[in-house]
Design a protein around this motif. Structure first.
Motif, PDB file in Angstrom:
ATOM      1  N   ASP A   1      31.010  27.467  32.542  1.00  0.00           N
ATOM      2  CA  ASP A   1      31.940  28.501  33.104  1.00  0.00           C
ATOM      3  C   ASP A   1      32.740  27.659  34.115  1.00  0.00           C
ATOM      4  OD1 ASP A   1      33.072  31.190  34.133  1.00  0.00           O
ATOM      5  OD2 ASP A   1      31.874  30.312  35.914  1.00  0.00           O
TER       6      ASP A   1
ATOM      7  N   ILE B   1      39.955  29.565  34.702  1.00  0.00           N
ATOM      8  CA  ILE B   1      39.932  30.378  35.993  1.00  0.00           C
ATOM      9  C   ILE B   1      39.309  29.344  36.713  1.00  0.00           C
ATOM     10  CG2 ILE B   1      39.040  32.201  37.017  1.00  0.00           C
ATOM     11  CD1 ILE B   1      39.511  33.938  34.701  1.00  0.00           C
ATOM     12  N   SER B   2      38.043  28.641  36.662  1.00  0.00           N
ATOM     13  CA  SER B   2      37.508  27.975  37.580  1.00  0.00           C
ATOM     14  C   SER B   2      38.369  26.846  38.015  1.00  0.00           C
ATOM     15  CB  SER B   2      36.151  27.361  37.229  1.00  0.00           C
ATOM     16  OG  SER B   2      35.437  28.506  36.622  1.00  0.00           O
TER      17      SER B   2
ATOM     18  N   ILE C   1      38.628  36.542  43.113  1.00  0.00           N
ATOM     19  CA  ILE C   1      39.044  35.937  41.797  1.00  0.00           C
ATOM     20  C   ILE C   1      37.574  35.336  41.461  1.00  0.00           C
ATOM     21  CG2 ILE C   1      40.118  33.893  40.751  1.00  0.00           C
ATOM     22  CD1 ILE C   1      42.542  34.386  42.645  1.00  0.00           C
ATOM     23  N   LYS C   2      36.743  34.731  42.409  1.00  0.00           N
ATOM     24  CA  LYS C   2      35.597  33.959  41.970  1.00  0.00           C
ATOM     25  C   LYS C   2      34.589  35.093  41.405  1.00  0.00           C
ATOM     26  CE  LYS C   2      35.641  30.320  45.547  1.00  0.00           C
ATOM     27  NZ  LYS C   2      34.885  29.760  46.554  1.00  0.00           N
ATOM     28  N   GLU C   3      34.626  36.358  42.109  1.00  0.00           N
ATOM     29  CA  GLU C   3      33.754  37.452  41.280  1.00  0.00           C
ATOM     30  C   GLU C   3      34.372  38.347  40.261  1.00  0.00           C
ATOM     31  OE1 GLU C   3      33.388  39.906  45.003  1.00  0.00           O
ATOM     32  OE2 GLU C   3      32.408  38.319  46.237  1.00  0.00           O
ATOM     33  N   ARG C   4      35.649  37.951  39.943  1.00  0.00           N
ATOM     34  CA  ARG C   4      36.114  38.367  38.686  1.00  0.00           C
ATOM     35  C   ARG C   4      36.574  39.917  38.959  1.00  0.00           C
ATOM     36  NH1 ARG C   4      35.775  33.617  37.923  1.00  0.00           N
ATOM     37  NH2 ARG C   4      35.319  32.563  35.949  1.00  0.00           N
ATOM     38  N   GLN C   5      36.776  40.135  40.237  1.00  0.00           N
ATOM     39  CA  GLN C   5      37.418  41.218  40.626  1.00  0.00           C
ATOM     40  C   GLN C   5      38.904  41.451  39.736  1.00  0.00           C
ATOM     41  OE1 GLN C   5      37.493  41.873  44.641  1.00  0.00           O
ATOM     42  NE2 GLN C   5      35.105  41.495  45.044  1.00  0.00           N
TER      43      GLN C   5
ATOM     44  N   LEU D   1      42.030  39.276  39.619  1.00  0.00           N
ATOM     45  CA  LEU D   1      42.356  38.624  38.304  1.00  0.00           C
ATOM     46  C   LEU D   1      44.027  38.949  37.945  1.00  0.00           C
ATOM     47  CD1 LEU D   1      39.406  39.007  36.238  1.00  0.00           C
ATOM     48  CD2 LEU D   1      40.141  37.035  37.401  1.00  0.00           C
TER      49      LEU D   1
ATOM     50  N   ALA E   1      40.425  35.529  29.960  1.00  0.00           N
ATOM     51  CA  ALA E   1      40.328  36.373  31.313  1.00  0.00           C
ATOM     52  C   ALA E   1      40.364  37.958  30.812  1.00  0.00           C
ATOM     53  CB  ALA E   1      41.417  36.210  32.263  1.00  0.00           C
ATOM     54  N   GLU E   2      39.541  38.541  31.594  1.00  0.00           N
ATOM     55  CA  GLU E   2      39.408  40.069  31.461  1.00  0.00           C
ATOM     56  C   GLU E   2      39.637  40.758  32.739  1.00  0.00           C
ATOM     57  OE1 GLU E   2      38.966  41.929  28.989  1.00  0.00           O
ATOM     58  OE2 GLU E   2      38.587  40.468  27.679  1.00  0.00           O
ATOM     59  N   VAL E   3      40.531  41.823  32.776  1.00  0.00           N
ATOM     60  CA  VAL E   3      40.882  42.326  33.953  1.00  0.00           C
ATOM     61  C   VAL E   3      40.341  43.842  34.310  1.00  0.00           C
ATOM     62  CG1 VAL E   3      42.745  40.936  34.717  1.00  0.00           C
ATOM     63  CG2 VAL E   3      42.972  42.957  33.254  1.00  0.00           C
TER      64      VAL E   3
END
Length: 403
Positions: A224, A229-230, A353-357, A361, A378-380
């Protein structure tokens, strides 16, 4: 009548820096006006000083040492242990040779030549900014060895991109110089002073360039930490960290030779504010960027589930400022105009963003239009309202990739 000759006004006893720049020196001691204005060392203040130690190539043991500021002779070809002359290898062959100190020196000369003639001109559109990369950065590197390593690492990274057949060799050379430079850079960050902030700023800019190149490099183990994203998060983290350290010195940039790096980005002052939504017709950004950002702002404002709502609104405002500067730049936009968002994005949005909220995103997806790069995995969220808000960035990133 004979024409009177105009009196000679040239300075014959000017400092070394003014003579190099071919400008008139006021001969003020211990530091002339021009050197004070551009915040550069003045020879008047260093009379009778010993020759300064400047950057030198890595030795055979991989270390770096200071040498007197004198050029080595170039007329004598390399000599083998028996005393006979040997032919110098072509630059394209240097990466395949063993690692004696002489060959490392030749490799670094190749990189320096490439940097000054090719790489520096790709770092900016405006000639004034190119001059900073082409001339000011190396000049600072002559005094600060770690910065010279950063310059050479950037040149090697560029050649790795241009010459796929020798990509791994150049990436290895780039990593070698970057690691050496970053060691000193990291040690200086807790103690940036008026004496070293310029070199720290220059190396920080090179660090950002390296981070921007991460998506072009192999993902490694596929974990990951290597996702787009990272990698974008790393850009945010590095940019904000540099801002924190250098913030006290940023106002001084405008009175130094580094000023074009700022002037080429801030083309219009926001105090008083200009046309807040200028035309993007002649810009690489979509013409409906301001309308899309306005819809995103309204979306955040109407969402009662959103925590830290002011931070998200501020992030949209930063994107609008970035779009305004890009609009005034036309097609010749500088990378710095796009980096305004990483520079000013609130910490709470980065954490999201780190928590994929989903809300965070969304911000990342809209920023991707500015970068023209979006992680397709990426999923939002699976809610219809998020899918609807994603249509604009998905559309324009896809079209950008197809060009």
């Amino acid at each position: 009548m004979a024409r009177l000759r105009r009196p000679h006004t040239k300075s014959r006893k000017g400092c070394v820096e003014c003579k190099r720049r071919k400008i008139k020196c006021d001969e003020t001691h211990p530091r002339c006006f021009n050197c004070t204005r551009y915040d550069v060392p003045c020879s008047f203040g260093t009379d009778h000083a010993a020759p300064a130690a400047i950057w030198s190539p890595s030795g055979s043991d991989g270390t770096v040492r200071g040498i007197p500021s004198a050029c080595p002779p170039t007329s004598t070809p390399p000599v083998d242990p028996t005393g006979s002359h040997t032919a110098s290898p072509a630059p394209s062959q240097l990466l395949d040779l063993p690692n004696p100190g002489g060959q490392l020196w030749m490799r670094d000369l190749e990189l320096m030549h490439h940097y000054c003639t090719v790489t520096a001109n790709t770092m900016a559109h405006h000639e004034g900014t190119r001059h900073v990369w082409r001339t000011v950065f190396p000049e600072e590197g002559y005094v600060h060895e770690y910065l010279m390593h950063g310059v050479l690492s950037l040149a090697a990274l560029h050649r790795a991109f241009l010459i796929p057949g020798q990509r791994n060799a150049y990436l290895t050379r780039s990593a070698h110089h970057y690691t050496i430079g970053q060691t000193t850079f990291s040690a200086l960050l807790p103690a940036v002073t008026s004496a070293n902030w310029r070199s720290v700023f220059c190396f920080a800019t090179i660090v950002i360039a390296h981070v921007l190149c991460l998506p072009l490099q192999p993902a490694g183990d596929g974990s990951d930490t290597a996702t787009p994203i990272s990698k974008t998060l790393e850009l945010f983290s590095v940019t904000k960290g540099i801002k924190t350290v250098l913030l006290p010195f940023i106002p001084q940039i405008n009175i130094t030779s580094l000023a074009p790096l700022v002037h080429s980005v801030w083309l219009v002052s926001l105090d008083p504010p200009p046309d807040l939504k200028p035309s993007l017709k002649y810009s690489p950004l979509p013409e409906d960027t301001f309308q899309a950002l306005s819809r995103l702002s309204n979306f955040f404002d109407a969402d009662d589930e959103l925590r830290n709502k002011p931070d998200y609104q501020n992030t949209v405002a930063v994107l609008e400022v970035s779009a305004t500067q890009i609009a005034y730049a036309g097609v010749n936009i500088e990378v710095g105009a796009i980096l305004l968002c990483p520079f000013f994005i609130p910490d709470s949005v980065i954490a999201g963003i780190k928590e994929r909220q989903p809300h965070a995103l969304l911000v990342l997806a809209y920023f991707a239009v500015f970068l023209n790069a979006l992680d397709p995995t990426a999923e939002v969220g699976d809610r219809e309202r998020f899918r609807e808000m994603m249509e604009w960035p998905k559309k324009h990133v896809y079209l950008g990739l197809m060009k």
